[in-house]
Scaffold this active site. Structure first.
Site, PDB file in Angstrom:
ATOM      1  CE  LYS A 137      -1.593   1.740   3.923  1.00  0.00           C
ATOM      2  NZ  LYS A 137      -1.809   3.141   4.338  1.00  0.00           N
ATOM      3  CG  ASN A 138       2.529   2.575   3.541  1.00  0.00           C
ATOM      4  OD1 ASN A 138       1.439   3.142   3.437  1.00  0.00           O
ATOM      5  ND2 ASN A 138       2.943   2.045   4.680  1.00  0.00           N
ATOM      6  CB  CYS A 195      -4.860   5.979  11.272  1.00  0.00           C
ATOM      7  SG  CYS A 195      -5.507   4.513  10.459  1.00  0.00           S
ATOM      8  NE  ARG A 209      -0.642  10.526  10.649  1.00  0.00           N
ATOM      9  CZ  ARG A 209      -1.144   9.513   9.932  1.00  0.00           C
ATOM     10  NH1 ARG A 209      -0.344   8.607   9.424  1.00  0.00           N
ATOM     11  NH2 ARG A 209      -2.446   9.416   9.728  1.00  0.00           N
ATOM     12  CG  ASP A 226       3.170   1.446   9.699  1.00  0.00           C
ATOM     13  OD1 ASP A 226       2.684   2.256  10.508  1.00  0.00           O
ATOM     14  OD2 ASP A 226       3.246   1.673   8.478  1.00  0.00           O
ATOM     15  NE  ARG A 269      -6.880   4.429   5.973  1.00  0.00           N
ATOM     16  CZ  ARG A 269      -5.728   4.631   6.612  1.00  0.00           C
ATOM     17  NH1 ARG A 269      -5.580   4.205   7.858  1.00  0.00           N
ATOM     18  NH2 ARG A 269      -4.742   5.268   6.032  1.00  0.00           N
TER      19      ARG A 269
END
Length: 426
Positions: A22-23, A116, A121, A305, A397
Site C-alpha cells: 500500500k505504502n 488514522c 502528523r 507500523d 485500509r
C-alpha cells in the site's frame, strides 16, 4: 459497520502470497500523473486507500481501471490541480498529490489530509521542501495553495526523515530545472520503489535507500509498466500472527531484506525463521520469550507500523518486555483493548511495559486505527474463545480482506456485514 468474528486458539499453518505494498502503490499512483499517458501497474492490492486514490485521480480528469491486481491510469485527460476536499479527508496519503500536481500544472490546491488518528502528523516538511524548489504557499483555514511559475532544483535538508516529504519532493523535483539534493532523506523500501518507478518513466534519480537522494531534473516523463514491491507490513503481520498462535507458516512473494529488524526481534523471542529469495518460513511451537527493549524509529530500525502487532506477541511471552514509541505519540490506543483480553500492559508516556501472561481471552474489541486493528486480529487468533473486532474499515485500509489471508492458514474467522444481513432478511 462490518465486524470480524474470530474463534481463537488454533495454530496457523500453511502458505500465503503477500500482496503489493500500500505504502508503495499510493505515491506511485500519484506519480503516474506525470506520465501524460497510460501507466500500467501490477501487484496493486485492493484496499480502501487504493480505492480513494483512484477516485481522486478520476476526479482530476484521469481514467483508471483496476482489474485483478493490475491498475491502468491514463493521465492524458488530467484537467484539474485541485484535490477534492471530501476525498482528501478520507486518506492522509492524498498529500502525495502535491508534488506531482505542482510539477505538472505549476499549482496545486489541497486540504489538510485525514487518515488514522495515531498522533500529530504535520505537513510542514512537505511545504518547506516545495518552497525550497520555488513554490509560494498560501494557507487559509484548511485549504493550502502552492504555486510556482518555475521549479528550480535546490539543496533540501529534512529535519526528520519523513517518508511523505521525501516522496513529495522527489516527485516535484523530477521536472524541476537543475539538480535537487535531499539530505536526511527517508530510507524506506517504498522510497526506493518510487525512485525505480520514476526512473522507469525517464527521470534521473539516484540514492534512494540512503540518506542522500540526488534528482537531476528532466523535461518530460513517459508512460511505462511497473510492478509494485510486496507489502513488508502485511508480511510482518503474518509472521507475528504465526508466532503468536504457535504455528508454522510459509510466506511467498515477499522481501526478507525489508524485514530485517522484525526478524531480529522475533528470533530474540525464540521464533524460528528461515529466509531464501522471496520466501520466509516461520515456526513457533512454544511460548515466546520476552524481549527486554524494542524502540520504534525510521527505517531500517524497527517500524512503528509493526509495534502494536509485536506487542500482542510480547503480551504472551515468558517475562517482561518494554516497547518505546518514538514516531507517533498516539500509537498505544490498542493497549486498552488488549488489557480487556487479559493482557498485562501499562503505559507511561511513550513507553509500554508488557508483563507476559499465559493466555489471552476472547472479547469484543474495537479497531481504532489500521495497525491497532491488525494487532487485535492477531490477539483474537491467539486467544481462547470468541473475539469480535469492530470498526473493520480501519483494517481494510491496509489489508486486502485480512480474513481471507488468515482463513487460508486455517484460522476460524469470518466477516459479518450488517448490510448483507439486512439484504438476506429482506
Amino acid at each position: 459497520m462490518d465486524k470480524l468474528v474470530i474463534e481463537g486458539g488454533k495454530p496457523l499453518s500453511g502458505a500465503i502470497r503477500i500482496h503489493g505494498a500500500k505504502n508503495a502503490a499510493l505515491p506511485i499512483l500519484a506519480a503516474s500523473l506525470l506520465s501524460g499517458g497510460k501507466v500500467q501497474l501490477r501487484n496493486v492490492p485492493r484496499l480502501l486507500d487504493i480505492d480513494v486514490m483512484l477516485r481522486i485521480l478520476n476526479r482530476l480528469g484521469c481514467s483508471t481501471i483496476h482489474k485483478g491486481d493490475t491498475v491502468v491510469v491514463d493521465s492524458s485527460g488530467t484537467d484539474s490541480c485541485q484535490v477534492p476536499e471530501d476525498l482528501m479527508k478520507l486518506m492522509r496519503s492524498s498529500i502525495f498529490l502535491m508534488g506531482p500536481l505542482l510539477a505538472k500544472f505549476g499549482e496545486v490546491c489541497v486540504y489538510q489530509p485525514g487518515g488514522c488518528a495515531i498522533g500529530e502528523r504535520k505537513i510542514d516538511l512537505h511545504l518547506n521542501g516545495l518552497k525550497a524548489l520555488g513554490a509560494e504557499i498560501e494557507e487559509s483555514d484548511e485549504q493550502i495553495w502552492c504555486r510556482a511559475s518555475k521549479l528550480v532544483g535546490a539543496d533540501i535538508h529534512l529535519d526528520f526523515p519523513s517518508v511523505g516529504a521525501t516522496e513529495n519532493i522527489m516527485m516535484a523535483a523530477v521536472l524541476a530545472e537543475g539538480t535537487t539534493i535531499i539530505t536526511n532523506a527517508a530510507r524506506e523500501p517504498e522510497i526506493q520503489d518510487l525512485q525505480n518507478f520514476l526512473n522507469q518513466m525517464g527521470a534521473s534519480i539516484m540514492g534512494a535507500g540512503t540518506d542522500t537522494i540526488k534528482i537531476r531534473g528532466v523535461q518530460q516523463l513517459f508512460p511505462c509498466e511497473y510492478e509494485i514491491i510486496p507489502d513488508r507490513i502485511v508480511a510482518g503481520t503474518a509472521l507475528i500472527a504465526a508466532a503468536a498462535t504457535r504455528g508454522t507458516v510459509t510466506l511467498t512473494h515477499c522481501n526478507p531484506s525489508h524485514l530485517v529488524s522484525l526478524i531480529h526481534v522475533l528470533r530474540r523471542a525464540g521464533v524460528q525463521i528461515g529466509a531464501c529469495n522471496d520466501i520466509i518460513n516461520v515456526s513457533s511451537l512454544g511460548r515466546p520469550k520476552a524481549v527486554e527493549s524494542i524502540v520504534t524509529s525510521p527505517y531500517p530500525a524497527f517500524p512503528t507500523d509493526l509495534q502494536s502487532q509485536v506487542m500482542v506477541l510480547l503480551s504472551l511471552a515468558d517475562g517482561a518486555s518494554m516497547m518505546r514509541e518514538t514516531v507517533f505519540e498516539g500509537r498505544f490506543k490498542h493497549v486498552d483493548e488488549l488489557v480487556r483480553m487479559g493482557a498485562d500492559i501499562s503505559v507511561n508516556h511513550t513507553s509500554a511495559y508488557i508483563r507476559g501472561v499465559s493466555r489471552l481471552y476472547g472479547a469484543t474489541v474495537e479497531a481504532t486505527d489500521l495497525r491497532a486493528g491488525a494487532a487485535l486480529v492477531i490477539a483474537g487468533l491467539a486467544a481462547h474463545g470468541k473475539t469480535v473486532v469492530e470498526q473493520v474499515h480501519h483494517i481494510d485500509r491496509g489489508y486486502d480482506r485480512i480474513e481471507n489471508m488468515f482463513q487460508r492458514l486455517g484460522a476460524s474467522m469470518h466477516r459479518e456485514s450488517p448490510a448483507l444481513k439486512q439484504l438476506d432478511f429482506a
